[in-house]
Design an enzyme around this catalytic site. Structure first.
Site, mmCIF file in Angstrom:
data_model
loop_
_atom_site.group_PDB
_atom_site.id
_atom_site.type_symbol
_atom_site.label_atom_id
_atom_site.label_comp_id
_atom_site.label_asym_id
_atom_site.label_seq_id
_atom_site.Cartn_x
_atom_site.Cartn_y
_atom_site.Cartn_z
ATOM 1 N N ALA A 32 0.852 -1.193 0.000
ATOM 2 C CA ALA A 32 0.000 0.000 0.000
ATOM 3 C C ALA A 32 0.888 1.243 0.000
ATOM 4 C CB ALA A 32 -0.952 -0.004 1.187
ATOM 5 N N LEU A 33 1.826 1.273 -0.923
ATOM 6 C CA LEU A 33 2.871 2.296 -0.931
ATOM 7 C C LEU A 33 2.307 3.684 -1.218
ATOM 8 C CD1 LEU A 33 5.743 0.435 -2.819
ATOM 9 C CD2 LEU A 33 5.107 0.330 -0.401
ATOM 10 N N GLY A 36 5.304 8.546 1.384
ATOM 11 C CA GLY A 36 6.253 8.284 2.463
ATOM 12 C C GLY A 36 7.178 7.130 2.124
ATOM 13 N N HIS A 37 6.617 6.049 1.576
ATOM 14 C CA HIS A 37 7.451 4.922 1.160
ATOM 15 C C HIS A 37 8.403 5.338 0.033
ATOM 16 C CE1 HIS A 37 3.855 2.665 2.786
ATOM 17 N NE2 HIS A 37 4.833 2.077 3.428
ATOM 18 N N GLN A 61 2.711 -9.407 13.434
ATOM 19 C CA GLN A 61 2.654 -8.126 14.144
ATOM 20 C C GLN A 61 1.239 -7.600 14.321
ATOM 21 O OE1 GLN A 61 5.202 -6.396 10.955
ATOM 22 N NE2 GLN A 61 3.952 -4.554 11.215
ATOM 23 N N VAL A 176 6.944 11.895 6.534
ATOM 24 C CA VAL A 176 6.373 12.671 5.433
ATOM 25 C C VAL A 176 4.921 12.958 5.769
ATOM 26 C CG1 VAL A 176 5.821 12.697 2.975
ATOM 27 C CG2 VAL A 176 7.949 11.634 3.767
ATOM 28 N N SER A 185 0.190 7.591 6.025
ATOM 29 C CA SER A 185 0.041 6.231 6.520
ATOM 30 C C SER A 185 -0.862 5.470 5.560
ATOM 31 C CB SER A 185 -0.576 6.224 7.925
ATOM 32 O OG SER A 185 -0.958 4.913 8.311
ATOM 33 N N ARG A 187 -2.980 3.478 6.472
ATOM 34 C CA ARG A 187 -4.286 3.416 7.124
ATOM 35 C C ARG A 187 -5.094 4.700 6.944
ATOM 36 N NH1 ARG A 187 -1.099 0.155 10.839
ATOM 37 N NH2 ARG A 187 -2.091 -1.891 11.105
#
Length: 284
Positions: A32-33, A36-37, A61, A176, A185, A187
């Site tokens: 889900a880039l 920021g990625h 996780q 970012v 994010s 999310r």
């Protein structure tokens, strides 16, 4: 240069062999880039000759009732983003490729993994460190890049590398933000328009606390940030606070009144059905 997608260990070995000589940087992601990625990849390219991005939604996780099943998965778009950023290899294993069915050994995050974010997500950081160490062993990068937005995660990865003598240099990348201040994010796509208006209180609270860093101690910084969050608790939908802490960046214990140097002002809250985290590095 073409992008190679490796779906298992054998494919990863073949893809790495095709890269030729040079330093390798790894950017671990859950897909889900977003921008920021992309910024992590750009920073990775400054530190290495070749960049490998891993895309793996790590089940270890996620705790019971968390969003593993609905976590956004946008693999085709992720590949396009990696191609545009000059990534050479994407490693996208399945859970069956990553974990033996009778696995028994995991990495323990220790005491630091059970505080702050870890107190609200028991076992989360054990799962993070386990998958990161496995990725380090599989990819064998010279350097790995992680975002400062997950500040406690970054601190724990640095600690794992130091404690276990893992020969990987860890680079932290600045958070970012979108134009309105919301930290990027995967999310964020869960947020409705009303949710997003409430969620902006997180970054406002951090800025309010940061504005006091040169004029008051930890208590004053926290009071300034908390005032913003308490106001947002009356919004529709309300902001439901999990924690607000001014933490030592090395241990994530609360800083004392005599603390000098860097500190992490960190916050986590739920808005609607979405849980968000954010932080800001301050100097006391």
């Amino acid at each position: 240069m073409d992008l190679t997608v490796a779906a298992d260990r054998a494919g990863l070995v073949k893809a790495k062999d095709a890269l030729g000589p040079g330093r390798i940087a790894l950017v671990p992601t859950m897909g889900a880039l977003h921008e920021g990625h992309r910024s992590l990849v750009r920073l990775a390219r400054e530190h290495a000759d070749h960049v490998i991005v891993s895309v793996f939604v790590n089940p270890l996780q996620f705790g019971p009732g968390e969003d593993f099943s609905r976590y956004p998965r946008t693999f085709d778009a992720d590949l396009r983003a990696c191609e545009e950023e000059g990534v050479r290899v994407v490693f996208a294993p399945s859970a069956e490729d990553m974990y033996l069915p009778d696995r028994q050994v995991e990495v323990s995050a220790g005491g630091m993994g059970g505080v702050v974010e870890g107190a609200f997500r028991p076992g989360h950081f054990d799962g993070v460190l386990t998958v990161v160490l496995k990725l380090f062993n599989l990819v064998q990068p010279d350097v790995a890049v992680f975002g400062q937005k997950d500040a406690q995660q970054l601190a724990l990865i640095r600690r794992m590398v130091a404690d276990l003598d893992v020969p990987v240099s860890i680079v932290g990348a600045p958070t970012v933000r979108e134009a309105d201040g919301l930290a990027l994010s995967s999310r964020n796509r869960y947020l409705s328009e009303a949710d997003r208006r409430t969620a902006l209180a997180l970054s406002r609270a951090l800025r309010a606390g940061a504005a006091r860093a040169g004029t008051t101690g930890p208590a004053g910084i926290l009071d300034a940030a908390r005032a913003v969050l308490e106001e947002a608790a009356r919004f529709d939908p309300p902001l439901l606070l999990d924690y607000l802490i001014l933490a030592d960046p090395a241990t994530f214990a609360p800083v004392g009144d005599d603390h000098r140097g860097e500190a992490i002002l960190a916050v986590a809250a739920k808005v609607g059905t979405t849980r968000l985290i954010d932080n800001m590095v301050l100097t006391l």
